[in-house]
Enzyme design. Structure first.
Site, short mmCIF file in Angstrom:
data_model
loop_
_atom_site.label_atom_id
_atom_site.label_comp_id
_atom_site.label_asym_id
_atom_site.label_seq_id
_atom_site.Cartn_x
_atom_site.Cartn_y
_atom_site.Cartn_z
N ASN A 9 0.87 -1.18 0.00
CA ASN A 9 0.00 0.00 0.00
C ASN A 9 0.91 1.23 0.00
O ASN A 9 1.54 1.54 1.01
CB ASN A 9 -0.89 -0.03 1.25
CG ASN A 9 -1.72 1.23 1.40
OD1 ASN A 9 -1.77 2.07 0.51
ND2 ASN A 9 -2.39 1.36 2.54
N TRP A 10 0.96 1.88 -1.13
CA TRP A 10 1.88 3.03 -1.27
C TRP A 10 1.29 4.31 -0.67
O TRP A 10 1.95 5.34 -0.65
CB TRP A 10 2.24 3.26 -2.74
CG TRP A 10 2.99 2.11 -3.36
CD1 TRP A 10 3.46 0.99 -2.72
CD2 TRP A 10 3.38 1.97 -4.73
NE1 TRP A 10 4.10 0.16 -3.60
CE2 TRP A 10 4.07 0.75 -4.86
CE3 TRP A 10 3.20 2.76 -5.87
CZ2 TRP A 10 4.59 0.30 -6.06
CZ3 TRP A 10 3.71 2.30 -7.09
CH2 TRP A 10 4.41 1.09 -7.18
N LYS A 11 0.05 4.24 -0.26
CA LYS A 11 -0.62 5.40 0.35
C LYS A 11 -0.45 6.64 -0.54
O LYS A 11 -0.39 6.51 -1.76
CB LYS A 11 -0.10 5.62 1.78
CG LYS A 11 -0.23 4.33 2.62
CD LYS A 11 -0.01 4.52 4.08
CE LYS A 11 -0.20 3.17 4.78
NZ LYS A 11 -0.05 3.24 6.22
N HIS A 94 -9.46 0.87 5.35
CA HIS A 94 -8.16 1.10 5.99
C HIS A 94 -8.36 2.08 7.15
O HIS A 94 -9.16 3.01 7.06
CB HIS A 94 -7.17 1.67 4.97
CG HIS A 94 -5.77 1.69 5.50
ND1 HIS A 94 -5.33 2.69 6.33
CD2 HIS A 94 -4.75 0.82 5.37
CE1 HIS A 94 -4.07 2.43 6.68
NE2 HIS A 94 -3.70 1.29 6.10
N GLU A 166 -5.25 -5.46 10.85
CA GLU A 166 -4.26 -4.38 10.99
C GLU A 166 -4.45 -3.66 12.31
O GLU A 166 -5.28 -2.74 12.41
CB GLU A 166 -4.43 -3.38 9.85
CG GLU A 166 -4.18 -3.96 8.48
CD GLU A 166 -3.52 -2.95 7.57
OE1 GLU A 166 -2.41 -3.22 7.10
OE2 GLU A 166 -4.10 -1.87 7.35
N GLY A 172 2.76 2.03 11.11
CA GLY A 172 3.69 3.15 10.94
C GLY A 172 4.16 3.77 12.25
O GLY A 172 4.59 4.92 12.27
N GLY A 234 2.87 -1.31 4.35
CA GLY A 234 2.81 0.12 4.08
C GLY A 234 4.20 0.65 3.82
O GLY A 234 4.76 0.48 2.72
N GLY A 235 4.80 1.27 4.83
CA GLY A 235 6.10 1.92 4.71
C GLY A 235 7.15 1.12 3.94
O GLY A 235 7.79 1.65 3.02
P1 PGA Z 1 2.89 0.11 7.76
O1 PGA Z 1 1.42 0.33 7.19
O2 PGA Z 1 3.44 -1.12 7.13
O3 PGA Z 1 3.62 1.36 7.37
O4 PGA Z 1 2.76 -0.02 9.25
C1 PGA Z 1 0.56 -0.76 7.07
C2 PGA Z 1 -0.76 -0.33 6.49
O5 PGA Z 1 -1.17 0.82 6.67
O6 PGA Z 1 -1.43 -1.14 5.83
#
Ligand code: PGA
Length: 257
Positions: A9-11, A94, A166, A172, A234-235
C-alpha cells in the site's frame, strides 16, 4: 491451498514517474511465483499508466479507495465501476480512511458491496486502536467491523473477500505486534467467519496481517498457527530492497512449509 498475497500500500506517496521507477526496480528483483500473488496499490492517478507497464505474471493492481455509488454528481470521487477493468482488488476500510475520511462502518459496508458488485475483490482492513486494546475492546471492535462490512454479501461472495488484520497501534508507529497477539486476533476473525458463514468459508477465506511489516518478520508471521495468508505492507513497500525481500521471504516460507 490458499494462495499467499503480499500487497504493498503506497498510500499518498509517489507521482507517476516515481511509481513507474519503483515498479521497474521491483520487477528486476521479483520472479514469477505461482504461489505468491504480489499486489501493488499505488495512488488512483497511477493505476492507468501502471496497468500498461506491469508484467501481469508478476503483479496485480489494487486501488486504495473508491466511492460506493457507480456514477453520479459526486465531485472528486472515482467509482468501483470506473476501476473495474483496471484493478483486481481495492483496499476498503483502511484505518486511515476510517480515521480521517469518515469511512464509518456503514460506508465500509457499502464500499465492500460496491466492489463485489463491480467484480473487484475487496481487501477489507479491520483492527483496533491502542485505546480500544487497552480497554479490552479488541474482540468487540473486530467483530463489529467484520460483521457490518460483510453484511450485504452472500456466503459465496465472502469466500473471495480478503481480510486484513491491521492493529492500528502498530501501523507506521515502530511498535510491533507480538506473534501471540496476531495469532489470537486472526483466530478470532476466522472464528467469526465460521459462525456467520460456516466452517468451510472460514477455511477458504484469506486473512492477511498488516502493520509495521519488515522483511525479518515475514517467516514468523506466516508460520503462525492461525493461518495467515499474506501481508499488507505500508512503509516498507516504498523501499524496493525491503519489499522484494518480503516477497522472496514469503515465497521461501511457503516452499518450506
Ligand atoms: P505500515 O502500514 O506497514 O507502514 O505499518 C501498514 C498499512 O497501513 O497497511
Amino acid at each position: 491451498m490458499r494462495k499467499l498475497m503480499i500487497a504493498g500500500n503506497w498510500k499518498m506517496h509517489l507521482n507517476t514517474h516515481e511509481a513507474s521507477l519503483l515498479v521497474h526496480r521491483l520487477s528486476e528483483r521479483i520472479d514469477v511465483h505461482r504461489n505468491v500473488e504480489v499486489v501493488l496499490a499505488p495512488s488512483t492517478l497511477c493505476l492507468q499508466p501502471l496497468s500498461l507497464e506491469i508484467d501481469r505474471r508478476k503483479f496485480r493492481l489494487a486501488a486504495q479507495n473508491a466511492f460506493y455509488k457507480d456514477e453520479g454528481a459526486f465531485t472528486g470521487e472515482v467509482s468501483f465501476t470506473m476501476l473495474r477493468d483496471l484493478v483486481h482488488y481495492c483496499i476498503v476500510g483502511h484505518s486511515e480512511r476510517r480515521a480521517y475520511f469518515h469511512d464509518t462502518l456503514e460506508v465500509v459496508r457499502n464500499k465492500v458491496e460496491a466492489a463485489v458488485r463491480n467484480g473487484i475483490t475487496p481487501i477489507l482492513c479491520i483492527g483496533e486502536t491502542e485505546h480500544e486494546r487497552k480497554s479490552g475492546e479488541t474482540k468487540q471492535v473486530l467483530h463489529d467491523q467484520l460483521t457490518t462490512a460483510l453484511s450485504n454479501l452472500t456466503t459465496n461472495d465472502v469466500r473471495d473477500v480478503v481480510i486484513a488484520y491491521e492493529p492500528v497501534w502498530a501501523i507506521g508507529t515502530g511498535v510491533t505486534a507480538k506473534p501471540a497477539q496476531i495469532d489470537e486476533a486472526v483466530r478470532f476473525i476466522r472464528h467469526n467467519v465460521a459462525e456467520l458463514y460456516g466452517q468451510k468459508v472460514s477455511e477458504e477465506v484469506r486473512v492477511l496481517y498488516g502493520a509495521g511489516v519488515e522483511p525479518e518478520y515475514v517467516a514468523g508471521v506466516l508460520s503462525l498457527d492461525a493461518g495467515i495468508d499474506g501481508l499488507l505492507v505500508g512503509g516498507a513497500s516504498l523501499n524496493y530492497h525491503k519489499f522484494s525481500e518480503i516477497v522472496n521471504a514469503a515465497y521461501r516460507t511457503r516452499r518450506e512449509n
